[in-house]
Design a protein around this motif. Structure first.
Motif, PDB file in Angstrom:
ATOM      1  N   VAL A 151       0.853  -1.189   0.000  1.00 53.36           N
ATOM      2  CA  VAL A 151       0.000   0.000   0.000  1.00 53.36           C
ATOM      3  C   VAL A 151       0.891   1.242   0.000  1.00 53.36           C
ATOM      4  O   VAL A 151       2.096   1.159   0.263  1.00 53.36           O
ATOM      5  CB  VAL A 151      -0.933   0.022   1.229  1.00 53.36           C
ATOM      6  N   VAL A 152       0.277   2.397  -0.273  1.00 51.32           N
ATOM      7  CA  VAL A 152       1.028   3.651  -0.358  1.00 51.32           C
ATOM      8  C   VAL A 152       0.601   4.564   0.791  1.00 51.32           C
ATOM      9  O   VAL A 152      -0.512   5.104   0.774  1.00 51.32           O
ATOM     10  CB  VAL A 152       0.776   4.362  -1.705  1.00 51.32           C
ATOM     11  N   PRO A 153       1.427   4.721   1.807  1.00 48.78           N
ATOM     12  CA  PRO A 153       1.080   5.643   2.903  1.00 48.78           C
ATOM     13  C   PRO A 153       1.441   7.081   2.524  1.00 48.78           C
ATOM     14  O   PRO A 153       2.485   7.332   1.915  1.00 48.78           O
ATOM     15  CB  PRO A 153       1.941   5.143   4.057  1.00 48.78           C
ATOM     16  N   LYS A 154       0.578   8.012   2.893  1.00 49.41           N
ATOM     17  CA  LYS A 154       0.812   9.417   2.556  1.00 49.41           C
ATOM     18  C   LYS A 154       0.370  10.314   3.703  1.00 49.41           C
ATOM     19  O   LYS A 154      -0.646  10.066   4.347  1.00 49.41           O
ATOM     20  CB  LYS A 154       0.025   9.812   1.301  1.00 49.41           C
ATOM     21  N   ASN A 163     -10.146  13.911   8.056  1.00 53.67           N
ATOM     22  CA  ASN A 163      -9.612  12.819   8.871  1.00 53.67           C
ATOM     23  C   ASN A 163      -8.444  13.325   9.690  1.00 53.67           C
ATOM     24  O   ASN A 163      -7.348  13.519   9.173  1.00 53.67           O
ATOM     25  CB  ASN A 163      -9.185  11.659   7.965  1.00 53.67           C
ATOM     26  N   LYS A 164      -8.673  13.513  10.971  1.00 55.32           N
ATOM     27  CA  LYS A 164      -7.671  14.120  11.856  1.00 55.32           C
ATOM     28  C   LYS A 164      -7.097  13.120  12.868  1.00 55.32           C
ATOM     29  O   LYS A 164      -6.522  13.497  13.871  1.00 55.32           O
ATOM     30  CB  LYS A 164      -8.304  15.302  12.586  1.00 55.32           C
ATOM     31  N   GLY A 165      -7.264  11.836  12.586  1.00 57.23           N
ATOM     32  CA  GLY A 165      -6.743  10.850  13.534  1.00 57.23           C
ATOM     33  C   GLY A 165      -7.763  10.542  14.600  1.00 57.23           C
ATOM     34  O   GLY A 165      -8.775   9.902  14.349  1.00 57.23           O
ATOM     35  N   GLY A 166      -7.484  11.015  15.810  1.00 63.68           N
ATOM     36  CA  GLY A 166      -8.451  10.834  16.884  1.00 63.68           C
ATOM     37  C   GLY A 166      -8.056   9.769  17.889  1.00 63.68           C
ATOM     38  O   GLY A 166      -6.953   9.227  17.866  1.00 63.68           O
ATOM     39  N   GLY A 175      -3.729  12.413  10.825  1.00 66.34           N
ATOM     40  CA  GLY A 175      -4.557  11.282  10.432  1.00 66.34           C
ATOM     41  C   GLY A 175      -3.839  10.496   9.362  1.00 66.34           C
ATOM     42  O   GLY A 175      -4.173  10.562   8.177  1.00 66.34           O
ATOM     43  N   MET A 176      -2.818   9.765   9.772  1.00 65.34           N
ATOM     44  CA  MET A 176      -1.962   9.050   8.823  1.00 65.34           C
ATOM     45  C   MET A 176      -2.800   8.064   8.006  1.00 65.34           C
ATOM     46  O   MET A 176      -3.635   7.348   8.566  1.00 65.34           O
ATOM     47  CB  MET A 176      -0.866   8.299   9.570  1.00 65.34           C
ATOM     48  N   SER A 214      -3.854   7.079  13.888  1.00 65.81           N
ATOM     49  CA  SER A 214      -3.475   8.355  14.491  1.00 65.81           C
ATOM     50  C   SER A 214      -1.970   8.423  14.676  1.00 65.81           C
ATOM     51  O   SER A 214      -1.336   7.430  15.049  1.00 65.81           O
ATOM     52  CB  SER A 214      -4.175   8.538  15.841  1.00 65.81           C
ATOM     53  N   LEU A 215      -1.413   9.593  14.418  1.00 65.82           N
ATOM     54  CA  LEU A 215       0.032   9.790  14.597  1.00 65.82           C
ATOM     55  C   LEU A 215       0.432   9.538  16.045  1.00 65.82           C
ATOM     56  O   LEU A 215       1.446   8.912  16.321  1.00 65.82           O
ATOM     57  CB  LEU A 215       0.415  11.207  14.176  1.00 65.82           C
TER      58      LEU A 215
END
Length: 703
Positions: free
Chosen positions: A482-485, A529-532, A604-605, A582-583
């Motif tokens: 997969v491609v993480p961004k 999408n801010k993680g959480g 929000g990784m 989440s980071l």
């Protein structure tokens, strides 16, 4: 205060706090430290207070006994003593000494033994490059004294030799220097009644600063252009001595005889003028610079220290620039910079021991440092985790104490005490001592340090099993599947973000599947999408972002200097379906499926691929117990970075479990939508089993 503190706290004979001076100094600094912590950048005057943290007594003993004690034990063995490390440690009273693991035939110790057989106790030197009030030096004095007495020296003679020849310390804080100086002088007086009358000066120093001093201020004492060049180089090196401290190092050789001649040359006797007075003062300052410069130029048998901690974001421009230029491999934090600096102060086969934050073991920002340290041998580590210091609570500050040898033994089997699960300073100490007595405890590991290089990023993952290390070597990296961004950084969340229920519903587009679709919709707000918080499978749909007209306002958001502050990264992935985490993760790892329609944030990784099934399969792997365990090896800090995710090894995908995965997502989505905080909320779960014709009793009269 004298009346408030029990006399026993000063009485070593009854277990009192021998390091009382250090505690008093730390709490003297508590008020200026609290004030400094409120600043965005630390000033030069703030550095001593914000970086001073008193080292627990047992950690000091751990560092000194496993560096100085280990060095001397190997000297004794090299001279023909047949006793084991443990027997010799008991003989010398080294309670915190951890014997090394049994080594394989790949580890060469013969050449080291030949060199050590010629070493005498007077040859061994120990330096603390950020000594504070001298806690480490004071305990090192005790260890040296025991060795000297075993070697047949009288206590009075041993005292003089230790103070004059064996111990060295440096600090940027004048008050800390004064306390360390006082402590050593009192230590000398306690062991030799005539010590204070012998004009013996401890080798501890307050690092000077030259300010505006140049070679022009010594013009009448200079004999050649070479003198001028040498002097200017030394003076420039100490220009910001109060900021650089013992990080000052010299890239070219210095003839200290020249500097000493200038500093000590007799001035003509005659009428006293202002120039003569000024020159005498400059000479006195140069004498201090020369003394410290020699200490910084030398190398030592042993280094031991608790370095200052300060991230680059808190450094002022002067210190930040110097660190980036001189210590590029460790620049992310001052403690890592001191790891590199102390290492350079140690002779071949010598040891350096430190207690630091444990982030250097795992984070990608310290990978270059780990590569550099690979050329040394990690002998022992007491991995402390949180609550290693009584006065620091919470989960943020995680520490580790360790001992390296300035020697390259690639296949050395190090010893590691994993104390992270013991929740207090006292319990960690007790567990460490238990591991010495019983090497079969389940938190003691013997690990070949060559294994670290087999894991991507080279984390110090000493608790990884041989089978897991093999999986890292043979598995497919997650980054190939997969491609993480990273996503959008608005630079002002208060301005550009809202919770979805705070704005007019008609201005939100919940279903955009591309940037073009978002622009054409003419809507202002879009899911963000801010993680959480911790949540698996589905959820954390809380925020929306102002992305009107393709984010025009965010793209042109500037600071007072006119520069664009926002960073709309990887916009080609906006609004695509993803898996996200989440980071910042304070506990177990959790990953969620994110339906199409959102813009992702830097916290929000997110990871992407064109195959929905593949996304869900990865989601299942990462939410498993195995996934959490492996991520903890790659990075057990609270910040899980993209590099850690891409390094995750995949051996086999759960291709036959899609129905189970879909059910997990469906159940957690249903749970999320049960409450009003979801924009897909329909009915509270308490009302599900109430017949529709009876719901009127649950409604207000107005409805």
């Amino acid at each position: 205060m004298i009346h408030d503190i029990s006399e026993d706290d000063f009485n070593v004979a009854v277990g009192g706090q021998v390091e009382i001076i250090g505690w008093l100094y730390q709490y003297y600094n508590s008020e200026p430290k609290d004030l400094a912590f409120k600043k965005k950048k630390y000033l030069e005057v703030d550095i001593p207070a914000v970086t001073q943290l008193f080292t627990p007594d047992w950690i000091v003993k751990y560092m000194v006994e496993n560096s100085l004690g280990r060095y001397w034990i190997h000297v004794v063995q090299a001279k023909g003593d047949s006793r084991s490390e443990q027997q010799l440690a008991e003989y010398f009273g080294c309670k915190y000494f951890m014997p090394e693991a049994q080594q394989t035939g790949n580890v060469n110790v013969t050449s080291e033994a030949q060199q050590l057989s010629e070493v005498t106790i007077e040859d061994i030197t120990l330096v603390d490059a950020a000594m504070g009030s001298g806690h480490i030096l004071i305990y090192a004095f005790d260890v040296f004294m025991q060795i000297y007495e075993q070697e047949g020296y009288a206590r009075r003679e041993a005292t003089n030799r230790i103070i004059q020849n064996n111990l060295y310390g440096l600090d940027i804080d004048t008050r800390a220097f004064q306390l360390a100086y006082f402590s050593l002088m009192m230590k000398g007086r306690a062991n030799s009644r005539r010590f204070l009358t012998q004009n013996i000066r401890p080798n501890v120093y307050d690092i000077p600063e030259t300010g505006s001093l140049t070679s022009d201020d010594f013009q009448s004492l200079l004999q050649s252009d070479s003198d001028i060049d040498q002097l200017n180089y030394v003076l420039d090196s100490f220009r910001y001595g109060n900021e650089y401290g013992s990080l000052i190092h010299f890239d070219k050789p210095i003839d200290w005889h020249v500097i000493d001649r200038i500093a000590n040359e007799k001035l003509p006797v005659g009428q006293l003028t202002l120039d003569a007075v000024s020159l005498a003062e400059n000479q006195h300052q140069l004498q201090e610079i020369s003394a410290v410069g020699k200490v910084l130029s030398n190398q030592y048998s042993i280094g031991a220290m608790n370095p200052p901690y300060m991230g680059t974001g808190k450094m002022d421009a002067i210190l930040g620039k110097y660190v980036k230029q001189q210590f590029s491999d460790s620049k992310s934090d001052l403690f890592a910079v001191f790891m590199e600096r102390l290492r350079s102060l140690i002779v071949p086969n010598g040891y350096y021991a430190m207690i630091t934050q444990h982030s250097w073991m795992f984070l990608s920002s310290f990978e270059k440092l780990r590569k550099k340290l690979r050329t040394n041998t990690l002998i022992n580590m007491a991995h402390l985790g949180t609550r290693a210091f009584e006065e620091i609570g919470g989960e943020v500050v995680q520490s580790t104490a360790f001992v390296y040898q300035q020697r390259n033994n690639v296949n050395y089997i190090g010893t590691f005490e994993r104390l992270v699960d013991f929740d207090s300073q006292q319990r960690k100490e007790k567990a460490y001592l238990a591991a010495i007595t019983d090497p079969n405890v389940d938190y003691l590991y013997r690990t070949n340090q060559a294994n670290f290089s087999k894991i991507p990023g080279m984390p110090i993952a000493y608790w990884a099993s041989e089978k897991l290390v093999h999986d890292f070597e043979t598995g497919t990296k997650m980054g190939e599947i997969v491609v993480p961004k990273q996503g959008l950084a608005t630079a002002n969340n208060s301005r550009f973000l809202r919770q979805w229920f705070e704005v007019n519903h008609k201005k939100i587009n919940f279903k955009a599947d591309s940037i073009n679709n978002a622009v054409q919709s003419k809507k202002k707000w879009f899911p963000y999408n801010k993680g959480g918080a911790f949540r698996k499978w589905y959820g954390n749909y809380d925020y929306i972002v102002n992305w009107e007209n393709d984010g025009d306002e965010i793209r042109h958001f500037t600071g007072n200097n006119g520069k664009v502050r926002s960073r709309p990264q990887n916009t080609g992935y906006y609004f695509q379906e993803a898996i996200t985490w989440s980071l910042i993760t304070s506990g177990r790892f959790s990953m969620r499926y994110r339906t199409p329609g959102s813009i992702h944030d830097v916290s929000g990784m997110s990871a992407f691929t064109r195959s929905t099934d593949r996304l869900k399969e990865i989601l299942a792997v990462m939410n498993s117990a195995v996934g959490n365990y492996i991520l903890n090896i790659l990075n057990p800090t609270i910040n899980l970075q993209i590099g850690n995710f891409t390094s995750f090894p995949i051996l086999k995908m759960p291709t036959n479990e899609l129905q189970v995965i879909d059910n997990c997502i469906k159940i957690t989505k249903k749970d999320w939508d049960y409450f009003e905080t979801s924009w897909d909320f329909q009915r509270h779960p308490f009302l599900i089993h109430i017949a529709d014709d009876n719901l009127s009793y649950c409604r207000s009269p107005a409805s």
